[in-house]
Enzyme design. Structure first.
Site, short mmCIF file in Angstrom:
data_model
loop_
_atom_site.label_atom_id
_atom_site.label_comp_id
_atom_site.label_asym_id
_atom_site.label_seq_id
_atom_site.Cartn_x
_atom_site.Cartn_y
_atom_site.Cartn_z
CE LYS A 145 -4.31 1.38 -1.02
NZ LYS A 145 -4.34 0.29 -0.21
CB SER A 176 -0.98 0.14 1.22
OG SER A 176 -1.93 -0.82 1.04
CE LYS A 221 -1.41 4.11 2.68
NZ LYS A 221 -1.42 2.87 3.58
CB SER A 232 -4.35 1.36 3.68
OG SER A 232 -3.50 1.18 2.63
#
Length: 214
Positions: free
Chosen positions: A38, A35, A204, A90
């Site tokens: 992202k 993720s 993140k 997420s």
């Protein structure tokens, strides 16, 4: 020797101003990035969309696996709200809804991601999906390196014309919103690093069984 005794397989510490690498461990090794993908999805949406755009969820977006918001096919959401859901929780379905809204399809969005990566100076990245779930296309597996990910985040935090908005979204601890039809949602930031130490301004996290924790 590796004086830091890092558990991570790949890591890099970079001077954000000059791009100089201060510390690296396996920073050029190609890996799946889950993720953390992202980050790129978010910056492209901020640069190419408007926060109050109405985003309609497709069948494809609604069918994305957990972790997900649970967007309903045909239901509409504000782009900005989906970006909070994307970066704080997420959510995989939000990534697809955003990608399809910005580029018309996930494939076209992947082309934008790869183009942007090259512009930023990434040398070892290949994007296939907007959410980072394991995938491959003719060009190979979805992957990056710690160094490239650092280049991407440095761009998002300091160099993009929309850095301010990127930081605003990723620093938010919790956000509530409604779909345009009135369904209510609440999201909260899963990036524990924001509160574990001083001076962390963004971040993140990611996890897949193949990528491990990133």
């Amino acid at each position: 020797g590796d004086f830091l005794k890092l558990y991570a397989q790949s890591a890099v510490l970079m001077d954000g101003d000059t791009g100089r690498i201060l510390y690296g461990k396996g920073q050029d090794i190609i890996r799946p990035m889950a993720s953390t993908t992202k980050i790129m999805t978010c910056i492209l949406a901020l640069e190419n969309g408007r926060g109050d755009d109405a985003v309609k969820a497709s069948t494809n977006a609604a069918s994305q696996p957990k972790v997900h918001l649970g967007v309903r096919e045909g239901e509409e959401y504000r782009l900005e709200d989906l970006l909070y859901a994307l970066m704080l929780e997420s959510y995989n379905d939000c990534a697809y809804a955003i990608a399809e809204h910005v580029a018309g399809s996930a494939e076209k969005f992947a082309a934008l991601m790869n183009e942007k990566a090259k512009k930023i100076g990434c040398t070892d990245s290949h994007f296939v999906t907007p959410n980072g779930l394991d995938a491959k296309d003719e060009q190979g597996e979805h992957h990056t390196t710690a160094y490239d990910l650092c280049r991407i985040m440095s761009y998002c935090a300091w160099k993009s014309p929309v850095s301010k908005q990127f930081l605003e979204v990723t620093q938010t601890r919790s956000h509530t919103f409604q779909s345009l039809e009135g369904t209510g949602y609440a999201v909260s930031n899963k990036n524990a690093l924001l509160d574990m130490m001083d001076h962390v301004i963004t971040g993140k996290t990611g996890y897949t069984s193949k990528a491990g924790y990133c």
